[in-house]
Design a protein around this motif. Sequence first.
Motif, PDB file in Angstrom:
ATOM      1  N   PRO A 132      32.171  26.718   1.377  1.00  0.00           N
ATOM      2  CA  PRO A 132      31.344  25.835   2.241  1.00  0.00           C
ATOM      3  C   PRO A 132      30.241  26.171   2.750  1.00  0.00           C
ATOM      4  N   GLN A 133      29.226  25.749   2.912  1.00  0.00           N
ATOM      5  CA  GLN A 133      27.732  26.144   3.560  1.00  0.00           C
ATOM      6  C   GLN A 133      28.095  26.624   5.071  1.00  0.00           C
ATOM      7  N   ASP A 134      28.866  26.092   5.634  1.00  0.00           N
ATOM      8  CA  ASP A 134      29.331  26.448   7.380  1.00  0.00           C
ATOM      9  C   ASP A 134      30.546  27.317   7.256  1.00  0.00           C
ATOM     10  N   CYS A 135      30.813  27.947   6.151  1.00  0.00           N
ATOM     11  CA  CYS A 135      32.088  29.044   6.186  1.00  0.00           C
ATOM     12  C   CYS A 135      31.601  30.235   5.313  1.00  0.00           C
ATOM     13  N   PRO A 136      30.638  31.213   6.107  1.00  0.00           N
ATOM     14  CA  PRO A 136      30.261  32.451   5.448  1.00  0.00           C
ATOM     15  C   PRO A 136      31.695  33.277   5.126  1.00  0.00           C
ATOM     16  N   PRO A 137      31.442  34.214   4.172  1.00  0.00           N
ATOM     17  CA  PRO A 137      32.630  35.132   4.043  1.00  0.00           C
ATOM     18  C   PRO A 137      33.486  35.667   5.025  1.00  0.00           C
ATOM     19  N   ALA A 138      32.635  36.212   6.187  1.00  0.00           N
ATOM     20  CA  ALA A 138      33.235  36.399   7.312  1.00  0.00           C
ATOM     21  C   ALA A 138      34.083  35.729   8.217  1.00  0.00           C
ATOM     22  N   SER A 139      33.706  34.319   8.290  1.00  0.00           N
ATOM     23  CA  SER A 139      34.528  33.315   8.668  1.00  0.00           C
ATOM     24  C   SER A 139      35.822  33.143   7.858  1.00  0.00           C
ATOM     25  N   ALA A 140      35.792  33.401   6.682  1.00  0.00           N
ATOM     26  CA  ALA A 140      36.631  33.178   5.725  1.00  0.00           C
ATOM     27  C   ALA A 140      37.967  34.303   5.883  1.00  0.00           C
ATOM     28  N   GLY A 141      37.138  35.495   6.426  1.00  0.00           N
ATOM     29  CA  GLY A 141      38.121  36.634   6.617  1.00  0.00           C
ATOM     30  C   GLY A 141      38.929  36.503   7.802  1.00  0.00           C
ATOM     31  N   VAL A 142      38.219  35.991   8.849  1.00  0.00           N
ATOM     32  CA  VAL A 142      38.873  35.766  10.321  1.00  0.00           C
ATOM     33  C   VAL A 142      39.924  34.739   9.815  1.00  0.00           C
ATOM     34  N   LEU A 143      39.789  33.500   9.312  1.00  0.00           N
ATOM     35  CA  LEU A 143      40.956  32.896   9.197  1.00  0.00           C
ATOM     36  C   LEU A 143      41.898  33.358   8.467  1.00  0.00           C
ATOM     37  N   THR A 144      41.578  34.095   7.331  1.00  0.00           N
ATOM     38  CA  THR A 144      42.756  34.539   6.384  1.00  0.00           C
ATOM     39  C   THR A 144      43.584  35.715   7.390  1.00  0.00           C
ATOM     40  N   LEU A 145      43.008  36.580   8.133  1.00  0.00           N
ATOM     41  CA  LEU A 145      43.648  37.235   8.815  1.00  0.00           C
ATOM     42  C   LEU A 145      44.482  36.666   9.937  1.00  0.00           C
ATOM     43  N   LEU A 146      43.828  35.655  10.419  1.00  0.00           N
ATOM     44  CA  LEU A 146      44.921  34.829  11.331  1.00  0.00           C
ATOM     45  C   LEU A 146      46.121  34.244  10.717  1.00  0.00           C
ATOM     46  N   ASP A 147      45.814  33.825   9.714  1.00  0.00           N
ATOM     47  CA  ASP A 147      47.073  33.110   8.758  1.00  0.00           C
ATOM     48  C   ASP A 147      47.789  34.248   8.308  1.00  0.00           C
ATOM     49  N   ARG A 148      47.746  35.379   7.914  1.00  0.00           N
ATOM     50  CA  ARG A 148      48.281  36.265   7.520  1.00  0.00           C
ATOM     51  C   ARG A 148      49.152  37.150   8.715  1.00  0.00           C
ATOM     52  N   HIS A 149      48.678  37.257   9.947  1.00  0.00           N
ATOM     53  CA  HIS A 149      49.264  38.100  10.962  1.00  0.00           C
ATOM     54  C   HIS A 149      49.815  37.224  12.104  1.00  0.00           C
ATOM     55  N   GLY A 150      49.168  35.933  12.166  1.00  0.00           N
ATOM     56  CA  GLY A 150      49.527  35.262  13.307  1.00  0.00           C
ATOM     57  C   GLY A 150      48.468  35.412  14.309  1.00  0.00           C
ATOM     58  N   GLU A 151      48.872  34.665  15.497  1.00  0.00           N
ATOM     59  CA  GLU A 151      48.010  34.629  16.829  1.00  0.00           C
ATOM     60  C   GLU A 151      47.849  36.213  17.172  1.00  0.00           C
ATOM     61  N   MET A 152      46.556  36.513  17.733  1.00  0.00           N
ATOM     62  CA  MET A 152      46.419  37.652  18.150  1.00  0.00           C
ATOM     63  C   MET A 152      45.293  37.649  19.364  1.00  0.00           C
ATOM     64  N   ARG A 153      45.079  38.911  19.712  1.00  0.00           N
ATOM     65  CA  ARG A 153      43.737  39.150  20.716  1.00  0.00           C
ATOM     66  C   ARG A 153      42.578  39.474  19.791  1.00  0.00           C
ATOM     67  N   MET A 154      41.498  39.340  20.345  1.00  0.00           N
ATOM     68  CA  MET A 154      40.235  39.736  19.704  1.00  0.00           C
ATOM     69  C   MET A 154      40.110  41.127  19.357  1.00  0.00           C
ATOM     70  N   SER A 155      40.686  41.980  19.996  1.00  0.00           N
ATOM     71  CA  SER A 155      40.584  43.528  19.958  1.00  0.00           C
ATOM     72  C   SER A 155      41.380  43.740  18.684  1.00  0.00           C
ATOM     73  N   GLN A 156      42.694  43.088  18.476  1.00  0.00           N
ATOM     74  CA  GLN A 156      43.454  43.330  17.149  1.00  0.00           C
ATOM     75  C   GLN A 156      42.759  42.849  16.102  1.00  0.00           C
ATOM     76  N   LEU A 157      42.025  41.531  16.216  1.00  0.00           N
ATOM     77  CA  LEU A 157      41.162  41.111  15.038  1.00  0.00           C
ATOM     78  C   LEU A 157      40.146  42.066  14.739  1.00  0.00           C
ATOM     79  N   ALA A 158      39.588  42.531  15.758  1.00  0.00           N
ATOM     80  CA  ALA A 158      38.351  43.579  15.449  1.00  0.00           C
ATOM     81  C   ALA A 158      38.805  44.832  14.692  1.00  0.00           C
ATOM     82  N   GLU A 159      39.912  45.086  15.072  1.00  0.00           N
ATOM     83  CA  GLU A 159      40.635  46.549  14.482  1.00  0.00           C
ATOM     84  C   GLU A 159      40.738  46.190  12.897  1.00  0.00           C
TER      85      GLU A 159
END
Length: 167
Positions: free
Chosen positions: A29-56
């Motif tokens: 979708p126009q408002d969901c660039p690949p980076a956003s999809a990547g963020v969502l996918t990682l949160l789905d796969r790993h569960g809730e996390m701090r931003m530092s863990q997401l950045a890693e």
Amino acid sequence: MAAHSQYEELARQLSAIGAVKREMGRILPQDCPPASAGVLTLLDRHGEMRMSQLAELLAIDMSVTSRHVAHVCERGWIERKPDPADKRSRLLRLTPSGQGLLEELAERYTATLARYLDDWTDSDVGHLIELLARLRTSFGDCRTRGAHHDSGARAPHHDSTTRTPAG
């Protein structure tokens, strides 16, 4: 062991995969660039996390991660809540809206792959899956220096930890 010329051709073919990733990115979708999809996918796969863990996990700078998180938060796909262990920190969590978007993206990716690979046999698709999984295993976690980096130079990171090629 493969011949040097085979490795050269493999390098060319892997470079050309960028065109496949770009084509797959066009279905987002126009408002969901690949980076956003990547963020969502990682949160789905790993569960809730701090931003530092997401950045890693994304292998990107905190400032870039912060921009990605702000984008998905603004759309209601994730939420930030206080970390009970450290009230100064926030935990990122996928929302039902974000989960719904991920399900939609998975359907889009599956349909697109089925369309482009409609002349492939089930065996061909299965073999590709096996070989790509084996390639990823050979490289291990590209975010850290592995045993395969004799020169000490780090290969560019291309995150493929997402269940879709959006990441």
